[in-house]
Design a protein around this motif. Sequence first.
Motif, PDB file in Angstrom:
ATOM      1  N   GLU A 208       0.871  -1.067  -0.045  1.00 38.47           N
ATOM      2  CA  GLU A 208      -0.024  -0.043   0.102  1.00 38.47           C
ATOM      3  C   GLU A 208       0.895   1.306   0.100  1.00 38.47           C
ATOM      4  OE1 GLU A 208      -0.365  -2.346   2.196  1.00 38.47           O
ATOM      5  OE2 GLU A 208      -2.093  -3.156   2.180  1.00 38.47           O
ATOM      6  N   ILE A 209       1.778   1.343   0.710  1.00 40.41           N
ATOM      7  CA  ILE A 209       2.580   2.446   0.859  1.00 40.41           C
ATOM      8  C   ILE A 209       3.801   2.344  -0.565  1.00 40.41           C
ATOM      9  CG2 ILE A 209       4.907   3.406   1.931  1.00 40.41           C
ATOM     10  CD1 ILE A 209       3.790   2.104   4.588  1.00 40.41           C
ATOM     11  N   ALA A 210       3.841   1.391  -1.019  1.00 38.96           N
ATOM     12  CA  ALA A 210       4.632   1.481  -2.276  1.00 38.96           C
ATOM     13  C   ALA A 210       3.817   2.241  -3.312  1.00 38.96           C
ATOM     14  CB  ALA A 210       5.386   0.034  -2.575  1.00 38.96           C
ATOM     15  N   GLU A 211       2.548   1.639  -3.146  1.00 37.95           N
ATOM     16  CA  GLU A 211       1.674   2.216  -4.558  1.00 37.95           C
ATOM     17  C   GLU A 211       1.479   3.788  -4.076  1.00 37.95           C
ATOM     18  OE1 GLU A 211      -3.018   2.054  -5.326  1.00 37.95           O
ATOM     19  OE2 GLU A 211      -1.932   0.237  -4.632  1.00 37.95           O
ATOM     20  N   THR A 212       1.266   4.205  -2.892  1.00 34.75           N
ATOM     21  CA  THR A 212       1.149   5.572  -2.383  1.00 34.75           C
ATOM     22  C   THR A 212       1.908   6.532  -3.000  1.00 34.75           C
ATOM     23  OG1 THR A 212      -0.266   4.842  -0.614  1.00 34.75           O
ATOM     24  CG2 THR A 212       0.484   7.142  -0.850  1.00 34.75           C
ATOM     25  N   LEU A 213       3.529   5.921  -2.496  1.00 33.84           N
ATOM     26  CA  LEU A 213       4.682   6.846  -3.096  1.00 33.84           C
ATOM     27  C   LEU A 213       5.008   6.682  -4.676  1.00 33.84           C
ATOM     28  CD1 LEU A 213       6.793   5.914   0.328  1.00 33.84           C
ATOM     29  CD2 LEU A 213       5.345   8.072  -0.442  1.00 33.84           C
ATOM     30  N   GLY A 214       4.388   5.595  -5.321  1.00 29.84           N
ATOM     31  CA  GLY A 214       4.815   5.671  -6.777  1.00 29.84           C
ATOM     32  C   GLY A 214       5.927   4.822  -7.014  1.00 29.84           C
ATOM     33  N   VAL A 237      18.348  14.073   4.473  1.00 24.93           N
ATOM     34  CA  VAL A 237      17.560  13.001   4.287  1.00 24.93           C
ATOM     35  C   VAL A 237      16.234  13.480   5.214  1.00 24.93           C
ATOM     36  CG1 VAL A 237      16.704  10.775   5.390  1.00 24.93           C
ATOM     37  CG2 VAL A 237      19.251  10.874   4.551  1.00 24.93           C
ATOM     38  N   LYS A 238      15.125  13.133   4.387  1.00 27.04           N
ATOM     39  CA  LYS A 238      13.843  13.926   5.009  1.00 27.04           C
ATOM     40  C   LYS A 238      12.742  12.694   5.373  1.00 27.04           C
ATOM     41  CE  LYS A 238      13.602  17.935   2.011  1.00 27.04           C
ATOM     42  NZ  LYS A 238      13.197  18.818   1.043  1.00 27.04           N
ATOM     43  N   THR A 239      12.104  12.986   6.557  1.00 24.25           N
ATOM     44  CA  THR A 239      11.021  12.134   6.773  1.00 24.25           C
ATOM     45  C   THR A 239      10.015  11.803   5.574  1.00 24.25           C
ATOM     46  OG1 THR A 239      10.920  12.848   8.937  1.00 24.25           O
ATOM     47  CG2 THR A 239       9.086  11.814   8.253  1.00 24.25           C
ATOM     48  N   GLY A 240       9.767  10.640   5.456  1.00 19.33           N
ATOM     49  CA  GLY A 240       8.983   9.996   4.350  1.00 19.33           C
ATOM     50  C   GLY A 240       9.804   9.644   3.002  1.00 19.33           C
ATOM     51  N   ASP A 241      11.075   9.846   3.148  1.00 18.89           N
ATOM     52  CA  ASP A 241      12.295   9.127   2.103  1.00 18.89           C
ATOM     53  C   ASP A 241      12.314   7.586   2.360  1.00 18.89           C
ATOM     54  OD1 ASP A 241      12.873  11.832   1.161  1.00 18.89           O
ATOM     55  OD2 ASP A 241      14.741  11.791   2.123  1.00 18.89           O
ATOM     56  N   ARG A 276      12.144  10.001  -3.320  1.00 19.79           N
ATOM     57  CA  ARG A 276      11.349  11.205  -2.797  1.00 19.79           C
ATOM     58  C   ARG A 276      10.557  11.724  -3.904  1.00 19.79           C
ATOM     59  NH1 ARG A 276      15.480  15.434  -0.525  1.00 19.79           N
ATOM     60  NH2 ARG A 276      15.822  13.895   0.849  1.00 19.79           N
ATOM     61  N   ASP A 277       9.450  11.995  -3.650  1.00 17.34           N
ATOM     62  CA  ASP A 277       8.445  12.911  -4.817  1.00 17.34           C
ATOM     63  C   ASP A 277       8.565  12.302  -6.212  1.00 17.34           C
ATOM     64  OD1 ASP A 277       8.107  14.627  -2.818  1.00 17.34           O
ATOM     65  OD2 ASP A 277       9.773  16.109  -3.457  1.00 17.34           O
ATOM     66  N   GLN A 368       2.781  13.539   2.830  1.00 12.88           N
ATOM     67  CA  GLN A 368       4.241  14.002   3.276  1.00 12.88           C
ATOM     68  C   GLN A 368       3.897  15.440   3.271  1.00 12.88           C
ATOM     69  OE1 GLN A 368       5.922  11.834  -0.048  1.00 12.88           O
ATOM     70  NE2 GLN A 368       7.338  11.271   1.620  1.00 12.88           N
ATOM     71  N   GLY A 369       2.989  16.270   3.892  1.00 17.86           N
ATOM     72  CA  GLY A 369       2.915  17.699   4.003  1.00 17.86           C
ATOM     73  C   GLY A 369       2.307  17.478   5.563  1.00 17.86           C
TER      74      GLY A 369
END
Length: 413
Positions: A208-214, A237-241, A276-277, A368-369
């Motif tokens: 699910e997380i992989a799909e959400t992050l692309g 490095v950022k949270t969510g990376d 990221r993004d 991630q906001g």
Amino acid sequence: RGGPNGNGQRRKRKATSLGSGFIIETRTNGDSYVVTNNHVIQDADEITVILQDNSRLDATVVGRDVKTDLAVLKIKSKRKLPSVKFGDSDKSRVGDWIVAIGNPFGLGGTVTSGIISARGRDIRSGPYDNFLQTDASINRGNSGGPMFNMDGDVIGINSAIYSPSGGSVGIGFAIPSSGAKPIVAQLIKFGEVRRGWLGVHIQAVTEEIAETLGLDKPRGALVASLIKDGPAEKSGVKTGDVILEFNDRKVPEMRKLPRIVAETEIDKPVSLTVWRDGKEVKLKVIVGQMDESEVIAALDDEDAPGKPGGDRMVDPLGVALAEITEPLRAQFKLDKEARGVVVTEVKEDSVAAEKGIRPGDLIVEVSQGEVTTPGQVTEKIDAARKEGRKRILLLIEGQTGLRFVALKINKEK
């Protein structure tokens, strides 16, 4: 009952532990280094090494590592003792023949044979589990003994068995030489293990997380939080990376990263690839040294702004949300530095309930906001729907700390 002297005092019982080991290095001054398991010599007042010819030598502890259950002893002999060498366990394959040598039940030197049944086993005995599994007969007393390949090189250190009865049932585990060799070298050189440290809290990347992050598939380690002033934070490095590669080594799953980082040389600048993004980003990080005594590191964040407001039901998630207020802070025992939006109610059978979200949890980020009001949460859900996304990624802070959760976005009723 009292003792023979009638003073009512019991004589202290002396306990003895048996295990196995092997000589990995012999020096010209007569010193030899013996490798064994830490649990074999832990809390021992005296340690004696019995060689194949039944000669006995006093041993001292050079160093030990609880996290990998390894220890190195030193013995001194007037004659040069034979030694063995480490092989490369990474080259071993499932089905390869092996030989295990040890001292089962204190009977003396015993040789058993078998094959490598599996690799990379995690039996939840420590943070760096990566065992070789074998069907060779391994029993109590074999701990610390060598596992040889057919070239006569040590590719494993017999460490544990799986057995309902306490005897061998054909499932034994050995610490692979690829992980043991650098630890043994550090114990001999420093008397301790100096592990690399990145300064992140991580979690697994689910489908699910992989799909959400692309991401194309679940892989890497998701950064749930950063330790203040740690190597990762300093390197950008950022949270969510999602950490995909570290020091040019791929990170196929979350549990691989701690071991890869721990094995990396301290103060070494290494490359880091993160997702990221929707794209890969290359970073450089200087590896720090892990403080073995440090168990938990907390975030140090600024107070989140908030205005008083009532609860708001967010139907797509099945939760009621509210801004942080002093009454809610007291009700849910929130920290003074708590930030985000408070979950005040969770509907049964909702997507949030399925993922373990509970009243009192904080939604810190959505997609991630950062969010500070229930309205911002619904706005981000609406935006995700317009983009055609099926799930939305939340950063949740609860009793167990920070974690990412990917939730399906249901249609409003």
